[in-house]
Design an enzyme around this catalytic site. Structure first.
Site, PDB file in Angstrom:
ATOM      1  N   THR A 206      10.291 -22.499 -10.408  1.00 14.61           N
ATOM      2  CA  THR A 206      11.100 -21.349 -10.807  1.00 14.61           C
ATOM      3  C   THR A 206      12.361 -21.238  -9.966  1.00 14.61           C
ATOM      4  OG1 THR A 206       9.189 -20.101 -11.615  1.00 14.61           O
ATOM      5  CG2 THR A 206      11.130 -18.833 -10.982  1.00 14.61           C
ATOM      6  N   CYS A 207      12.235 -21.386  -8.669  1.00 17.94           N
ATOM      7  CA  CYS A 207      13.364 -21.134  -7.762  1.00 17.94           C
ATOM      8  C   CYS A 207      14.574 -21.978  -8.119  1.00 17.94           C
ATOM      9  CB  CYS A 207      12.938 -21.396  -6.320  1.00 17.94           C
ATOM     10  SG  CYS A 207      14.300 -21.205  -5.139  1.00 17.94           S
TER      11      CYS A 207
ATOM     12  N   HIS B 165      31.608  -7.890  19.339  1.00 21.08           N
ATOM     13  CA  HIS B 165      32.506  -6.844  18.852  1.00 21.08           C
ATOM     14  C   HIS B 165      33.762  -7.499  18.308  1.00 21.08           C
ATOM     15  CE1 HIS B 165      34.630  -3.010  18.654  1.00 21.08           C
ATOM     16  NE2 HIS B 165      35.657  -3.639  19.214  1.00 21.08           N
TER      17      HIS B 165
ATOM     18  N   PHE C 144      10.549 -30.271 -12.184  1.00 22.26           N
ATOM     19  CA  PHE C 144      10.430 -30.306 -10.733  1.00 22.26           C
ATOM     20  C   PHE C 144      11.404 -29.293 -10.129  1.00 22.26           C
ATOM     21  CE2 PHE C 144       7.729 -33.763 -11.172  1.00 22.26           C
ATOM     22  CZ  PHE C 144       7.316 -34.277  -9.943  1.00 22.26           C
ATOM     23  N   GLY C 145      10.953 -28.655  -9.071  1.00 25.28           N
ATOM     24  CA  GLY C 145      11.749 -27.616  -8.428  1.00 25.28           C
ATOM     25  C   GLY C 145      11.263 -26.219  -8.736  1.00 25.28           C
TER      26      GLY C 145
END
Length: 451
Positions: A38-39, A437, A35-36
């Site tokens: 490739t990422c 800035h 579960f989950g």
């Protein structure tokens, strides 16, 4: 044959589909891996956790330009690796148990279509009124003579090795190669990158690609326009035979990493038997609402698109969920802009048209490039190589593309992504917005003001 209302193939972004709005459906998830997807397990999340550690090492080693003379005493690879995966690995069991505890059947064997809307999973056959195919992609293993006889790694395995190799040969010059070369180079490996094209990161804007190639070549040995003719084992090392315009080379390294691209997992799904139309690259063909050629079958993520981006797959998952709940009023992705980032050193981010693509498609454009060195924060960084590049439509004044190379690139590009998504003109976001800035965002402001 077991009957469901909804079957989801793949528990990466596909798992995100199942929320409380779909809790009334009898649902199943088919996930033969973790579960989950490739990422979580072998992609963006663990690799970025390694990148942060690599950035810390490189920051210390390059701090002398700021008058800070620091050294790195030791990189504890096992501690870094274990910290990453001790956090990630338990998530599989908790996610799987959560689904089962909430009435979703989970199949942990591979599923293959044997007919339209009929899936063989192990010894069982299941069917459903609705399927969502989200089975992801995997690394391409090229047909290189000898590769099947030597030990090698892909992005699936390289992050779990037991020690940083003394030397690393990387076949490929894309974003995976760029990120892992940075990580293992920072941790002490002698890195050689073998790239078949004339530059690294060829998909980026050519100015960004050229600048990154220049900077990477100062850290690593980079062979360009290089063809790998064979690999073989030599003692404990691997030798890579390479042909380049300037002559032949033999790259000898303790570890070989192959990262030449990814391919969709449609060949493992029996997509053709399931009646799913594929494109020439093996992706499932869908319409703009992510409906496939089989009524009741939807698809999303890497099996569909060429982006291989988790944020795109997540957006598609949310869209498909909406469309399942509103079949009479389906939606398409409102935004076709696909931003991306490469978490190497220096960091890179891009969105929309590159300059070479605009020229190739004969699209008229205005372009502005501003270096970090032209801002106060760039002075603080002693940065002389980073820049922001923005392309705009000369007629309606909207942004066509944006490309950044340098620190915080993935963050700096976000206001430009929002401007593209909302159709804002460069004049509005340059003149009607205050930029703090001396923050680094001033380099974006300067590029816009020049347009």
């Amino acid at each position: 044959m077991r009957q469901y209302d909804l079957v989801v193939l793949g528990a990466g972004s596909g798992n995100m589909l199942l929320n409380e709005e779909l809790a009334h459906l009898r649902a199943a998830v088919v996930e033969p891996d973790r579960f989950g997807g490739t990422c979580l397990n072998r992609g963006c999340i663990p690799s970025k956790m390694l990148v942060v550690a690599a950035d810390a090492v490189e920051g210390a080693r390059t701090a002398a330009r700021l008058g800070v003379h620091a050294t790195v005493e030791h990189v504890d690879w096992k501690a870094i690796r274990d910290r990453v995966f001790q956090r990630i690995d338990p998530l599989h069991d908790s996610a799987l148990n959560y689904r089962r505890d909430n009435g979703v059947d989970v199949y942990t064997e591979e599923g293959r279509f044997v007919a339209p809307k009929v899936l063989q999973v192990g010894t069982e056959r299941i069917t459903a009124d609705t399927f969502v195919v989200a089975a992801g992609s995997r690394p391409v293993v090229p047909n290189i003579p000898g590769l099947d006889t030597v030990p090698y790694h892909t992005s699936d395995t390289i992050m779990r090795i037991d020690e940083v190799p003394a030397s690393l040969a990387v076949i490929g010059g894309g974003f995976i190669a760029a990120e892992f070369s940075h990580v293992f180079g920072a941790f002490g490996a002698d890195v050689t990158i073998v790239q078949r094209g004339p530059r690294l990161l060829m998909a980026e804007d050519e100015e960004v690609s050229a600048r990154f190639t220049e900077l990477a070549s100062q850290r690593h040995r980079v062979l360009l326009d290089a063809a790998v003719t064979s690999v073989e084992r030599r003692g404990d090392d691997v030798e890579v035979a390479v042909t380049c315009p300037g002559g032949d080379h033999v790259v000898r390294a303790a570890t070989l990493l192959v990262c030449v691209g990814r391919r969709p997992n449609t060949d493992r799904l029996g997509a053709v038997a399931g009646g799913l139309e594929l494109d020439e690259h093996g992706h499932i063909a869908t319409d703009s609402a992510y409906r496939t050629s089989v009524p009741g079958v939807w698809a999303l993520g890497d099996v569909v698109n060429h982006f291989q981006l988790k944020h795109m797959a997540n957006a598609e998952s949310r869209l498909v969920r909406y469309n399942l709940l509103h079949p009479q009023g389906v939606r398409t992705l409102a935004n076709k802009v696909a931003p991306h980032a490469v978490f190497t050193s220096p960091q890179i981010a891009g969105v929309g048209l590159t300059e070479q693509e605009a020229r190739r498609r004969k699209i008229e454009y205005l372009v502005s490039t501003r270096g970090y060195a032209e801002t106060a924060y760039g002075w603080a960084l002693e940065d002389t190589t980073s820049f922001v590049k923005v392309l705009a439509n000369p007629l309606d004044r909207t942004i066509l593309g944006a490309h950044i190379i340098g620190p915080q690139a993935a963050t700096l590009i976000q206001p430009l992504i929002q401007a593209m998504t909302l159709g804002l003109t460069v004049d509005r976001i340059a003149q009607d917005v205050l930029y703090i800035h001396p923050a680094l965002t001033e380099v974006v402001e300067q590029a816009l003001l020049a347009l």
